[in-house]
Design an enzyme around this catalytic site. Structure first.
Site: not given
Length: 258
Positions: A1, A195-197, A200
């Site tokens: 990620m 990445g994912c934070v 989002t």
């Protein structure tokens, strides 16, 4: 990620931290403000900080806390905490912070939702994302390293959304769930910051939810992409806030609903 590229280490603080456009001297006769290069590359001369440059361009406005938040715990799984894991990121302090935010969120009675990455082994799998970030194979469906870290174990009624890609919104019911719950904002803790934070938070903004990224409770495997992502998010898409500010805010919600 986490992206494999290395970000600039100059992005060490949110763009909005104590900065106003007054910090930049106005230009004369249509010239650029003092300290700002007129080159189309957007480079800034040494006498103007990145914070001031972004503020002068109108970035870093504060969104503020919402009235009906939800907490989203993003991919805080054992793969990033078990030292023998190829994804180990040394984020124990961030885990402790996330646990404190989770405790405050539950005390305030706000919705709590979790996301985890599950990479299928079939022909579609994780698509291009899995090819680019091969380490995600560690999070194949059924892997014990994909379990949510013990201090953050979900309680009854706290849903876990499975995703293949970076954003918690992409390919999941998260936007619909938040709408059904009547939420106007999301408090984000988890991994990884760049990445994912980040994905989002950007999608939360695009779906119309105020994103609040808890600086102390998000982490990355290196400081450079972590700080760069926080700088960029605070400048353009989200409010980057401290754990203490969030805990105080949640305590106020708890008191008002008592």
């Amino acid at each position: 990620m986490t992206p494999t590229t290395t970000a600039s280490t100059t992005a060490a603080a949110p763009a909005s931290a104590g900065v106003s456009t007054a910090d930049v001297s106005p230009g004369v006769s249509g010239e650029a403000p003092t300290g700002v290069s007129t080159a189309r590359t957007g480079e800034v001369s040494g006498d103007l900080s990145a914070d001031n440059d972004y503020a002068a361009a109108g970035f870093g406005q504060r969104l503020g806390f919402g009235r009906r938040p939800a907490l989203i715990v993003i991919d805080f799984v054992d793969a990033y905490l078990v030292e023998s894991s190829p994804l180990y990121a040394g984020v124990e302090d961030e885990l402790a912070s996330a646990a404190r935010v989770l405790h405050s969120a539950r005390a305030a009675g706000i919705p709590v939702l979790y996301t985890v990455v599950e990479q299928d082994k079939g022909p579609t799998g994780g698509g291009v994302f899995a090819r680019k970030a091969a380490g995600l194979a560690t999070l194949a469906t059924g892997s014990p390293l994909g379990a949510i870290a013990a201090p953050l174990t979900p309680q009854q009624g706290e849903p876990i959304l499975s995703k293949k890609y970076a954003s918690s919104f992409f390919g999941t019911s998260l936007a619909t769930d938040l709408t059904v719950l009547g939420c106007d904002s999301v408090i984000l803790v988890g991994l990884s910051t760049s990445g994912c934070v980040r994905a989002t938070a950007v999608d939360a903004c695009q779906h119309g939810f105020i994103p609040l990224v808890v600086r102390d409770a998000v982490g990355d495997r290196r400081s450079e992409p972590h700080e760069a992502a926080l700088f960029d998010l605070d400048a353009k898409y989200a409010d980057v806030v401290s754990e203490q500010d969030v805990v105080t805010y949640l305590a106020g919600l708890a008191a008002s609903s008592a």
